[in-house]
Design a protein around this motif. Sequence first.
Motif, short mmCIF file in Angstrom:
data_model
loop_
_atom_site.label_atom_id
_atom_site.label_comp_id
_atom_site.label_asym_id
_atom_site.label_seq_id
_atom_site.Cartn_x
_atom_site.Cartn_y
_atom_site.Cartn_z
N ILE A 81 0.85 -1.19 0.00
CA ILE A 81 0.00 0.00 0.00
C ILE A 81 0.88 1.24 0.00
N LYS A 82 1.94 1.20 0.81
CA LYS A 82 2.92 2.27 0.81
C LYS A 82 3.95 1.96 -0.26
N ARG A 142 2.92 -12.15 7.85
CA ARG A 142 2.08 -11.00 8.15
C ARG A 142 1.30 -11.20 9.45
N MET A 143 1.69 -12.21 10.21
CA MET A 143 1.04 -12.52 11.47
C MET A 143 2.07 -12.48 12.60
N MET A 150 2.18 -1.34 9.66
CA MET A 150 0.83 -0.90 10.02
C MET A 150 0.12 -0.30 8.81
N GLU A 151 0.88 0.47 8.01
CA GLU A 151 0.30 1.04 6.80
C GLU A 151 -0.06 -0.05 5.79
N ARG A 185 0.22 -5.33 7.85
CA ARG A 185 0.96 -6.52 8.27
C ARG A 185 1.04 -6.49 9.78
N TYR A 186 0.25 -7.32 10.43
CA TYR A 186 0.14 -7.26 11.89
C TYR A 186 1.11 -8.24 12.54
N THR A 187 2.36 -7.81 12.65
CA THR A 187 3.43 -8.65 13.16
C THR A 187 3.47 -8.61 14.69
N LEU A 188 4.35 -9.44 15.26
CA LEU A 188 4.45 -9.55 16.71
C LEU A 188 4.71 -8.22 17.42
N PRO A 189 5.67 -7.39 16.96
CA PRO A 189 5.89 -6.11 17.65
C PRO A 189 4.67 -5.20 17.67
#
Length: 320
Positions: free
Chosen positions: A68-69, A140-141, A219-220, A223-227
């Motif tokens: 997206i970015k 992405r998780m 976040m943009e 991708r909702y990663t562990l951090p």
Amino acid sequence: MSLSCFLKLVEIQTKVASAIPFSLGTLYALYRFQQFNLKNFLLMFISLLAFDMVTTVINNYLDYKKAIKTHGFNYETHNAIVKYDLKESIVIATIAILLAIAVCVGFLLFLNTNKVVLLLGVISFIVGVLYSFGPMPISRMPLGEIFSGLFMGFVIVFISAYIHVYDKNIITLLYHDGMLRLEMNIVELLYLFLMSVPAVMGIANIMLANNICDIEDDMENKRYTLPIYIGKENALKLFKALYYITYADIILLLIVGVEPMISLLMLLTLIPVRKNLKIFYERQTKRDTFILAVKNFIIINVSRIFTIGTALLINFFLIH
């Protein structure tokens, strides 16, 4: 496609993350069991390298498609598809060719060993593809660190040792008259896992450092990663903790006698590792400090390769 373009597309510099566990597993088989099978060694090396390249190209392709970015370091410079303006057909063909090589050579390795190698190979291939592909890619998780650490750190070490000692009954998988029986030597499996812990933690931390540096971009790009789930502060604490688990594991291996005593020298690597850790704590960027996680991984695990290799040479000269 030029050679330089291909090497950038497959990110050849990152293959150290699979080459090091492969080397550790091989040296472990030599040190503990005094066995080495050249044919199996070469077959696994080719299959492993080809499949590692496959997962990298798939990841770059999907990042390119889903981004997206579309500005900034990670997109314009890091992704070879954008940098070299590659056609999608060329990228897809590259994936297909590398995957065919990995599968064919991997099947030859199975024919030369047993069903355990086939089973672990199939599972690894599935996880490797799902890592970047599918409706919910693992990368992405918040599971990326776990899967990358376990499969690249432990499974590669295990298989690369097992292909030399598959006849030692460490794991036996038997199928007869509709019955599937699995037998395991728990002690040897535990030793192999403990032996792989520094690689597991190092690879997990490479993934974790990458995700810490990419929090805003991820976040943009949704991708909702562990951090993102646990927050940057907790992610940094975890990053530090994994290194100390590594050194605790090395001390345990020395105590139980699995690691040669010369590996005491490994503890000296804590000095540069802590220095790099301090710098990363102060600033987390893909351009400047992400590389420190890779350096720490290399410092720790190449040192282990050196100490185990030295122990093997000493044993060889003592015998002869």
